[in-house]
Design an enzyme around this catalytic site. Structure first.
Site, mmCIF file in Angstrom:
data_model
loop_
_atom_site.group_PDB
_atom_site.id
_atom_site.type_symbol
_atom_site.label_atom_id
_atom_site.label_comp_id
_atom_site.label_asym_id
_atom_site.label_seq_id
_atom_site.Cartn_x
_atom_site.Cartn_y
_atom_site.Cartn_z
ATOM 1 N N ARG A 259 0.853 -1.185 0.000
ATOM 2 C CA ARG A 259 0.000 0.000 0.000
ATOM 3 C C ARG A 259 0.891 1.238 0.000
ATOM 4 N NH1 ARG A 259 -4.222 -1.512 -1.953
ATOM 5 N NH2 ARG A 259 -5.185 0.455 -1.347
ATOM 6 N N ASN B 155 12.423 0.575 3.656
ATOM 7 C CA ASN B 155 11.689 -0.234 2.684
ATOM 8 C C ASN B 155 12.679 -1.019 1.846
ATOM 9 O OD1 ASN B 155 9.469 -1.152 1.046
ATOM 10 N ND2 ASN B 155 10.083 0.328 -0.513
ATOM 11 N N HIS C 178 13.034 -2.657 -1.959
ATOM 12 C CA HIS C 178 12.424 -2.560 -3.282
ATOM 13 C C HIS C 178 13.220 -3.430 -4.253
ATOM 14 C CE1 HIS C 178 10.019 -0.841 -6.457
ATOM 15 N NE2 HIS C 178 11.121 -0.673 -7.159
ATOM 16 N N SER D 68 17.197 -2.828 -3.478
ATOM 17 C CA SER D 68 17.653 -1.673 -2.705
ATOM 18 C C SER D 68 16.896 -1.612 -1.385
ATOM 19 C CB SER D 68 17.363 -0.362 -3.456
ATOM 20 O OG SER D 68 17.864 -0.408 -4.771
ATOM 21 N N ASP E 264 9.145 4.974 -3.423
ATOM 22 C CA ASP E 264 10.420 4.291 -3.704
ATOM 23 C C ASP E 264 11.569 5.289 -3.871
ATOM 24 O OD1 ASP E 264 9.075 1.873 -3.564
ATOM 25 O OD2 ASP E 264 8.596 1.887 -5.695
#
Ligand code: GAR
Length: 197
Positions: free
Chosen positions: A92, A108, A110, A137, A146
């Site tokens: 989300r 995060n 990615h 990453s 991102d």
């Protein structure tokens, strides 16, 4: 005292498991919560089996009202007051307001070599672009999707017979090495970039 880590997931949670399993011994952090936007996410049972507190807030009843969804998401988070929030396959998009609460404390992973291929279908897009290198990453989360300072990358050489599926599997193996390595450093106060080859 160990840093408390909340992990946000949407699916299978293989990165979540890699993070949970890394947080033992002299690791400077411990898992405090696994939180999903999907009550049926397999990640929840896997976390529970490791003895980690879990919670879910189904995003679907909130439709396009992301602020209302996030208000509910905050409840279990504030109950554990995490020092670090790790997005691990959390699918989300979060509002700038939500992200700002955890500025400098939210990570995060990615599946691309950012800034290449932000968003979805990263493996297919890497092939379509003719990339010779691909990877994953870990970055600090900012309001832009991102984006944010890159804390680590792991890369591989794209092979002539690679498909989106083979790349996804190979990159996922790298993710399981990179994310725990970056979290350990980050929780210990080291924000310098880590490059795995
Ligand atoms: C991982 O490949 C992760 O990088 C990706 O979803 C997968 C989740 O797998 N995340 C994104 O695409 C975020 N935009 P997992 O649930 O097995 O960790």
């Amino acid at each position: 005292m160990a840093a408390r880590v909340a992990i946000l997931v949407s699916g299978g949670g293989s990165n979540m498991l890699a993070l949970i399993d890394s947080m033992t011994g002299d690791h400077p952090a411990r898992p405090a919560l696994v939180l999903s936007n999907d009550p049926a996410a397999p990640a929840l049972a896997r976390a529970q089996a490791r003895g980690v507190t879990v919670a879910a807030v189904d995003h679907r009843p909130y439709g396009a009202d992301r602020a209302a969804f996030e208000a509910q998401l905050l409840r279990p988070l504030m109950a554990v007051r995490p020092d670090i929030v790790c997005l691990a396959g959390f699918m989300r998009v979060l509002t700038g307001e939500f992200v700002a609460r955890w500025q400098g404390r939210m990570l995060n992973i990615h599946p691309s070599l950012l800034p290449l291929h932000k968003g979805l279908h990263t493996h297919r897009r890497a092939l379509q672009a003719g990339d010779t290198e691909h990877g994953c990453s870990v970055h600090e989360v900012t309001a832009a999707l991102d984006d944010g300072p890159i804390l680590g990358q792991a890369r591989l050489q794209v092979q002539p017979d690679d498909t989106a599926e083979t790349l996804a599997a190979r990159v996922l193996t790298l993710e399981h090495r990179l994310y725990p390595a970056v979290l350990r450093r980050f929780a210990g106060g080291d924000r310098t970039r880590l490059d795995l080859v």
